[in-house]
Design a protein around this motif. Structure first.
Motif, PDB file in Angstrom:
ATOM      1  N   ILE A 285       3.528 -10.614   0.021  1.00 14.35           N
ATOM      2  CA  ILE A 285       2.824 -11.877   0.240  1.00 14.35           C
ATOM      3  C   ILE A 285       2.348 -11.938   1.692  1.00 14.35           C
ATOM      4  O   ILE A 285       3.124 -11.750   2.626  1.00 14.35           O
ATOM      5  N   ALA A 286       1.062 -12.196   1.883  1.00 17.97           N
ATOM      6  CA  ALA A 286       0.481 -12.265   3.223  1.00 17.97           C
ATOM      7  C   ALA A 286       0.599 -13.683   3.766  1.00 17.97           C
ATOM      8  O   ALA A 286       0.197 -14.642   3.100  1.00 17.97           O
ATOM      9  N   LEU A 287       1.154 -13.804   4.977  1.00 13.89           N
ATOM     10  CA  LEU A 287       1.358 -15.091   5.636  1.00 13.89           C
ATOM     11  C   LEU A 287       0.634 -15.098   6.973  1.00 13.89           C
ATOM     12  O   LEU A 287       0.310 -14.044   7.528  1.00 13.89           O
ATOM     13  N   ASP A 288       0.417 -16.303   7.516  1.00 12.35           N
ATOM     14  CA  ASP A 288      -0.216 -16.401   8.821  1.00 12.35           C
ATOM     15  C   ASP A 288       0.804 -16.536   9.941  1.00 12.35           C
ATOM     16  O   ASP A 288       0.444 -16.750  11.090  1.00 12.35           O
ATOM     17  N   GLY A 289       2.077 -16.420   9.624  1.00 15.26           N
ATOM     18  CA  GLY A 289       3.125 -16.492  10.631  1.00 15.26           C
ATOM     19  C   GLY A 289       4.314 -15.675  10.195  1.00 15.26           C
ATOM     20  O   GLY A 289       4.284 -14.993   9.169  1.00 15.26           O
ATOM     21  N   GLN A 290       5.382 -15.721  10.990  1.00 20.86           N
ATOM     22  CA  GLN A 290       6.581 -14.986  10.624  1.00 20.86           C
ATOM     23  C   GLN A 290       7.237 -15.615   9.401  1.00 20.86           C
ATOM     24  O   GLN A 290       7.127 -16.806   9.151  1.00 20.86           O
ATOM     25  N   VAL A 291       7.942 -14.788   8.633  1.00 23.47           N
ATOM     26  CA  VAL A 291       8.581 -15.265   7.409  1.00 23.47           C
ATOM     27  C   VAL A 291       9.622 -16.337   7.702  1.00 23.47           C
ATOM     28  O   VAL A 291       9.790 -17.292   6.938  1.00 23.47           O
ATOM     29  N   LYS A 292      10.304 -16.226   8.834  1.00 23.69           N
ATOM     30  CA  LYS A 292      11.374 -17.166   9.156  1.00 23.69           C
ATOM     31  C   LYS A 292      10.858 -18.527   9.609  1.00 23.69           C
ATOM     32  O   LYS A 292      11.621 -19.489   9.661  1.00 23.69           O
ATOM     33  N   ASP A 293       9.586 -18.623   9.942  1.00 21.63           N
ATOM     34  CA  ASP A 293       9.041 -19.888  10.425  1.00 21.63           C
ATOM     35  C   ASP A 293       8.880 -20.874   9.281  1.00 21.63           C
ATOM     36  O   ASP A 293       8.354 -20.539   8.218  1.00 21.63           O
ATOM     37  N   GLN A 294       9.307 -22.098   9.512  1.00 17.72           N
ATOM     38  CA  GLN A 294       9.229 -23.112   8.475  1.00 17.72           C
ATOM     39  C   GLN A 294       7.794 -23.562   8.207  1.00 17.72           C
ATOM     40  O   GLN A 294       7.465 -23.992   7.110  1.00 17.72           O
ATOM     41  N   ASP A 295       6.926 -23.451   9.217  1.00 19.50           N
ATOM     42  CA  ASP A 295       5.557 -23.945   9.063  1.00 19.50           C
ATOM     43  C   ASP A 295       4.561 -22.835   8.770  1.00 19.50           C
ATOM     44  O   ASP A 295       3.360 -23.021   8.915  1.00 19.50           O
ATOM     45  N   ALA A 296       5.035 -21.670   8.356  1.00 16.40           N
ATOM     46  CA  ALA A 296       4.133 -20.580   8.026  1.00 16.40           C
ATOM     47  C   ALA A 296       3.366 -20.892   6.744  1.00 16.40           C
ATOM     48  O   ALA A 296       3.922 -21.406   5.779  1.00 16.40           O
ATOM     49  N   ASN A 297       2.069 -20.585   6.761  1.00 12.75           N
ATOM     50  CA  ASN A 297       1.222 -20.788   5.598  1.00 12.75           C
ATOM     51  C   ASN A 297       0.855 -19.438   4.986  1.00 12.75           C
ATOM     52  O   ASN A 297       1.069 -18.386   5.591  1.00 12.75           O
ATOM     53  N   LEU A 298       0.296 -19.492   3.789  1.00 15.11           N
ATOM     54  CA  LEU A 298      -0.309 -18.291   3.240  1.00 15.11           C
ATOM     55  C   LEU A 298      -1.438 -17.844   4.170  1.00 15.11           C
ATOM     56  O   LEU A 298      -2.080 -18.661   4.831  1.00 15.11           O
ATOM     57  N   ALA A 299      -1.651 -16.555   4.237  1.00 12.53           N
ATOM     58  CA  ALA A 299      -2.692 -16.034   5.122  1.00 12.53           C
ATOM     59  C   ALA A 299      -4.055 -16.585   4.718  1.00 12.53           C
ATOM     60  O   ALA A 299      -4.355 -16.751   3.532  1.00 12.53           O
ATOM     61  N   SER A 300      -4.877 -16.867   5.701  1.00  6.14           N
ATOM     62  CA  SER A 300      -6.217 -17.379   5.433  1.00  6.14           C
ATOM     63  C   SER A 300      -7.132 -16.252   4.967  1.00  6.14           C
ATOM     64  O   SER A 300      -6.899 -15.070   5.245  1.00  6.14           O
ATOM     65  N   SER A 301      -8.176 -16.631   4.263  1.00  7.74           N
ATOM     66  CA  SER A 301      -9.173 -15.657   3.827  1.00  7.74           C
ATOM     67  C   SER A 301      -9.854 -15.032   5.036  1.00  7.74           C
ATOM     68  O   SER A 301     -10.120 -15.708   6.040  1.00  7.74           O
ATOM     69  N   THR A 302     -10.144 -13.750   4.950  1.00  7.81           N
ATOM     70  CA  THR A 302     -10.852 -13.047   6.016  1.00  7.81           C
ATOM     71  C   THR A 302     -12.332 -13.412   5.952  1.00  7.81           C
ATOM     72  O   THR A 302     -12.984 -13.235   4.910  1.00  7.81           O
ATOM     73  N   LEU A 303     -12.875 -13.921   7.055  1.00 11.60           N
ATOM     74  CA  LEU A 303     -14.266 -14.363   7.117  1.00 11.60           C
ATOM     75  C   LEU A 303     -15.071 -13.415   8.000  1.00 11.60           C
ATOM     76  O   LEU A 303     -14.572 -12.931   9.021  1.00 11.60           O
ATOM     77  N   VAL A 304     -16.293 -13.162   7.627  1.00 10.35           N
ATOM     78  CA  VAL A 304     -17.201 -12.328   8.419  1.00 10.35           C
ATOM     79  C   VAL A 304     -18.527 -13.047   8.551  1.00 10.35           C
ATOM     80  O   VAL A 304     -18.827 -14.008   7.817  1.00 10.35           O
ATOM     81  N   ALA A 305     -19.339 -12.580   9.500  1.00 10.08           N
ATOM     82  CA  ALA A 305     -20.647 -13.187   9.721  1.00 10.08           C
ATOM     83  C   ALA A 305     -21.562 -12.915   8.530  1.00 10.08           C
ATOM     84  O   ALA A 305     -21.375 -11.961   7.773  1.00 10.08           O
ATOM     85  N   GLU A 306     -22.542 -13.788   8.369  1.00  9.93           N
ATOM     86  CA  GLU A 306     -23.483 -13.652   7.265  1.00  9.93           C
ATOM     87  C   GLU A 306     -24.246 -12.337   7.389  1.00  9.93           C
ATOM     88  O   GLU A 306     -24.727 -11.965   8.460  1.00  9.93           O
ATOM     89  N   GLY A 307     -24.348 -11.634   6.295  1.00 11.87           N
ATOM     90  CA  GLY A 307     -25.030 -10.348   6.299  1.00 11.87           C
ATOM     91  C   GLY A 307     -24.117  -9.161   6.496  1.00 11.87           C
ATOM     92  O   GLY A 307     -24.554  -8.018   6.343  1.00 11.87           O
ATOM     93  N   LYS A 308     -22.851  -9.390   6.848  1.00 10.63           N
ATOM     94  CA  LYS A 308     -21.896  -8.309   7.041  1.00 10.63           C
ATOM     95  C   LYS A 308     -20.949  -8.225   5.855  1.00 10.63           C
ATOM     96  O   LYS A 308     -20.701  -9.214   5.168  1.00 10.63           O
ATOM     97  N   ASN A 309     -20.382  -7.060   5.665  1.00  9.36           N
ATOM     98  CA  ASN A 309     -19.484  -6.810   4.543  1.00  9.36           C
ATOM     99  C   ASN A 309     -18.051  -7.046   4.975  1.00  9.36           C
ATOM    100  O   ASN A 309     -17.604  -6.531   6.005  1.00  9.36           O
ATOM    101  N   VAL A 310     -17.309  -7.837   4.192  1.00 10.49           N
ATOM    102  CA  VAL A 310     -15.923  -8.128   4.547  1.00 10.49           C
ATOM    103  C   VAL A 310     -15.064  -6.869   4.504  1.00 10.49           C
ATOM    104  O   VAL A 310     -14.045  -6.772   5.200  1.00 10.49           O
TER     105      VAL A 310
END
Length: 380
Positions: A285-310
């Motif tokens: 499971i991908a998270l945006d913080g350490q596993v032990k942190d209480q306020d960790a969220n699921l990782a955000s979607s990877t965003l790229v500029a328009e016209g570029k490939n993710v």
């Protein structure tokens, strides 16, 4: 209304170097990445001609440290930035917070600004599924301020200050697209088709928000739909090993309105809420913080500029999709529809007013070791 300015403070073990950061995140705005600003305090007598350098290193760990044997390593450390920050040799544009810190801390305070390369990967942590794991998996950043004669020298712990920082992305404004998909399935030796349409009201969702999907079933086949299932699927690509895997982070199965017999239609709304608290201690499971942190969220979607490939992004690429399955029994099989969407954080700068010089000069210091991350301007 007066905003309290919160800065994060950390001192070196020998007490000679103290750093203050008013933000702990490098914010990727797609077109550019905002630097991390702060102030470093170091005595002239201690420097004695030496300089203060800032070093940003990213550790890319794609395997458990406990599995490293026979000299095999599952991590790579890359130095992205190593530059002189104090005493400042050139002009630096001082922010309001830095100016107030310098006035408060005295003549030994120097403004610092550290910027990342544009193609640096975003911070993502992978849950190892094991509480005994010592090192976190994923992309981890470290900002270190140290005193040395030359930047090529190895930093010493006694006169250096280390911060755990992140590179994050926020939602891009102006996305009004409504994702929609239509799939159908025919059956061998049976006339007609089973049609499934899935629609989302918007393309971008924030962490903690419920995802409501409208499902329309048109059964003009001779088969019967026995039940329906909706899932939110997290897709992860580890570019270092070219490894792809998916994890279900929210699911809901329903028999309401079923069975859908031949010639019948059904319209139903599913509500799913993918959150990290019910997915912890699950490997991958991908998270945006350490596993032990209480306020960790699921990782955000990877965003790229328009016209570029993710797929050209570096580090760990994360994406999400809504998957709806119609079960037609052991012989009829399943009809599956996948609808991509984005799961991100809202941009905090759009909700807060900029800091003005006319506001209160009170500054609230927080010891860095007690907090994982935070905003520079506290909530009123």
């Amino acid at each position: 209304m007066v905003n309290a300015v919160k800065v994060f403070k950390k001192t070196s073990p020998n007490g000679k170097v103290t750093a203050y950061l008013n933000q702990r995140d490098f914010v990727d705005h797609i077109t550019h990445t905002s630097p991390v600003d702060g102030v470093v305090v170091v005595d002239h007598d201690y420097l004695r001609g030496r300089r203060v350098f800032a070093r940003v290193a990213v550790t890319y760990r794609y395997g458990r440290e406990e599995d490293e044997v026979m000299g095999l390593h599952f991590s790579k450390e890359l130095e992205l930035v190593n530059t002189e920050v104090a005493p400042n040799t050139g002009d630096i544009q001082v922010t309001d917070v830095q100016e107030r810190l310098i006035n408060k801390l005295g003549a030994n305070a120097y403004p610092i600004r550290v910027a990342l390369p544009q193609n640096a990967p975003c911070s993502v942590s992978l849950d190892s599924g094991d509480e005994m794991s010592t090192q976190p998996l994923g992309v981890i950043y470290d900002l270190r301020l140290y005193v040395a004669d030359q930047k090529e020298e190895r930093p010493h712990k006694r006169n250096s200050v280390s911060f755990a920082v992140r590179k994050v992305q926020y939602a891009c404004p102006g996305s009004n697209r409504q994702p929609q998909t239509l799939v159908s399935k025919g059956f061998t030796l049976s006339p007609g088709r089973l049609n499934l349409e899935v629609t989302l009201p918007r393309d971008v969702y924030f962490h903690g928000q419920s995802i409501e999907a409208q499902v329309s079933v048109n059964n003009v086949s001779k088969k019967t739909v026995k039940n329906m299932k909706a899932e939110v699927v997290q897709h992860v690509e580890v570019t270092m090993t070219n490894n792809h895997f998916s994890r279900i982070v929210a699911s809901l199965e329903s028999r309401e309105g079923c069975p859908i017999t031949p010639g019948c239609n059904l319209t139903k709304t599913f509500s799913l809420n993918p959150i990290a608290s019910v997915n912890k201690r699950r490997f991958g499971i991908a998270l945006d913080g350490q596993v032990k942190d209480q306020d960790a969220n699921l990782a955000s979607s990877t965003l790229v500029a328009e016209g570029k490939n993710v797929n050209d992004a570096l580090g760990i690429i994360v994406s999400y999709s809504l998957r709806v399955k119609l079960n037609c029994g052991a012989i009829g099989g399943d009809l599956t529809a996948d609808l991509p969407f984005k799961l991100v954080h809202p941009d905090p700068s759009s909700a807060k007013a900029p800091l003005r010089k006319t506001q209160s000069t009170d500054i609230e210091f927080e010891e860095f070791s007690r907090l994982r991350r935070g905003q520079s301007i506290a909530e009123d």
